[in-house]
Design a protein around this motif. Sequence first.
Motif, PDB file in Angstrom:
ATOM      1  N   TYR A 107       0.827  -1.198   0.000  1.00 45.49           N
ATOM      2  CA  TYR A 107       0.000   0.000   0.000  1.00 45.49           C
ATOM      3  C   TYR A 107       0.861   1.247   0.000  1.00 45.49           C
ATOM      4  CZ  TYR A 107       0.482  -0.526   5.110  1.00 45.49           C
ATOM      5  OH  TYR A 107       0.943  -0.702   6.371  1.00 45.49           O
ATOM      6  N   HIS A 108       0.221   2.340  -0.342  1.00 44.50           N
ATOM      7  CA  HIS A 108       0.879   3.637  -0.465  1.00 44.50           C
ATOM      8  C   HIS A 108       0.835   4.341   0.901  1.00 44.50           C
ATOM      9  CE1 HIS A 108       1.589   7.725  -1.983  1.00 44.50           C
ATOM     10  NE2 HIS A 108       2.214   7.108  -2.973  1.00 44.50           N
ATOM     11  N   PRO A 109       1.800   5.214   1.195  1.00 43.87           N
ATOM     12  CA  PRO A 109       1.794   5.940   2.475  1.00 43.87           C
ATOM     13  C   PRO A 109       0.525   6.759   2.705  1.00 43.87           C
ATOM     14  CG  PRO A 109       3.852   6.331   1.310  1.00 43.87           C
ATOM     15  CD  PRO A 109       3.003   5.505   0.417  1.00 43.87           C
ATOM     16  N   LEU A 110      -0.027   7.320   1.633  1.00 42.47           N
ATOM     17  CA  LEU A 110      -1.242   8.115   1.787  1.00 42.47           C
ATOM     18  C   LEU A 110      -2.412   7.267   2.257  1.00 42.47           C
ATOM     19  CD1 LEU A 110      -1.051  10.422  -1.354  1.00 42.47           C
ATOM     20  CD2 LEU A 110      -0.581  11.022   1.006  1.00 42.47           C
ATOM     21  N   THR A 111      -2.541   6.073   1.688  1.00 38.26           N
ATOM     22  CA  THR A 111      -3.645   5.202   2.105  1.00 38.26           C
ATOM     23  C   THR A 111      -3.462   4.755   3.551  1.00 38.26           C
ATOM     24  OG1 THR A 111      -2.550   3.277   1.161  1.00 38.26           O
ATOM     25  CG2 THR A 111      -4.171   4.390  -0.217  1.00 38.26           C
ATOM     26  N   HIS A 112      -2.233   4.506   3.943  1.00 35.09           N
ATOM     27  CA  HIS A 112      -1.978   4.135   5.327  1.00 35.09           C
ATOM     28  C   HIS A 112      -2.383   5.255   6.277  1.00 35.09           C
ATOM     29  CE1 HIS A 112       0.473   3.979   9.010  1.00 35.09           C
ATOM     30  NE2 HIS A 112       0.156   2.705   8.971  1.00 35.09           N
TER      31      HIS A 112
END
Length: 193
Positions: free
Chosen positions: A19-24
């Motif tokens: 997953y991407h940092p933004l989604t996290h």
Amino acid sequence: PFLAHDQDIRDREMLNGLYHPLTHHLAVSVASIPVVLILSLVITGILVGMVKLQNAVSFFLILMLALWCAESYAFLMALLVKNYIIGIVCLAGIFGISMPLEGFMLVPGKFPSWLRWTNFVPFHTYAWRSLMYNEFMGTPSGKDVLESYEILDTNISHDMLVLLFYSLVIHLVCVVKLLLGNTVIMTQKSKKS
């Protein structure tokens, strides 16, 4: 503390492209909203019932935004510090420094002229003066109390917007930190390949 423990797992899963940092960050932020809402609701229910505070809805909204700001600071500290004990100590230090600057212990008019701007830095200032205004405006001696703390001209709506934007700015800093950290992780991954 769970965010600090989550760092290694988060880094590993970002490294693997799961997953991407933004989604996290979005997922963690959204997951904390119910906790802040429930905590604000419980505290409001207890205090309004016990102390007979005025305007429970405003009290709830101000408290919720103040807790959201504190939660945002906790997110940021978890990203900046690996050890959660050190993070809690740093957070307590930041909040401890903020208390004298908010205007309760020392009114802004008594600050040295070169330090008056510090009253506007902590989010505690906006929460405290809005809660004071909410409670004392319209009571027989309320105007005198508000004048003594130099908060008679408080605009609760403005302060709530400041609290909201304060937390959004902190979340933006968190996202920038996550993106920079992800860039470092991806660079390390490409070097290993």
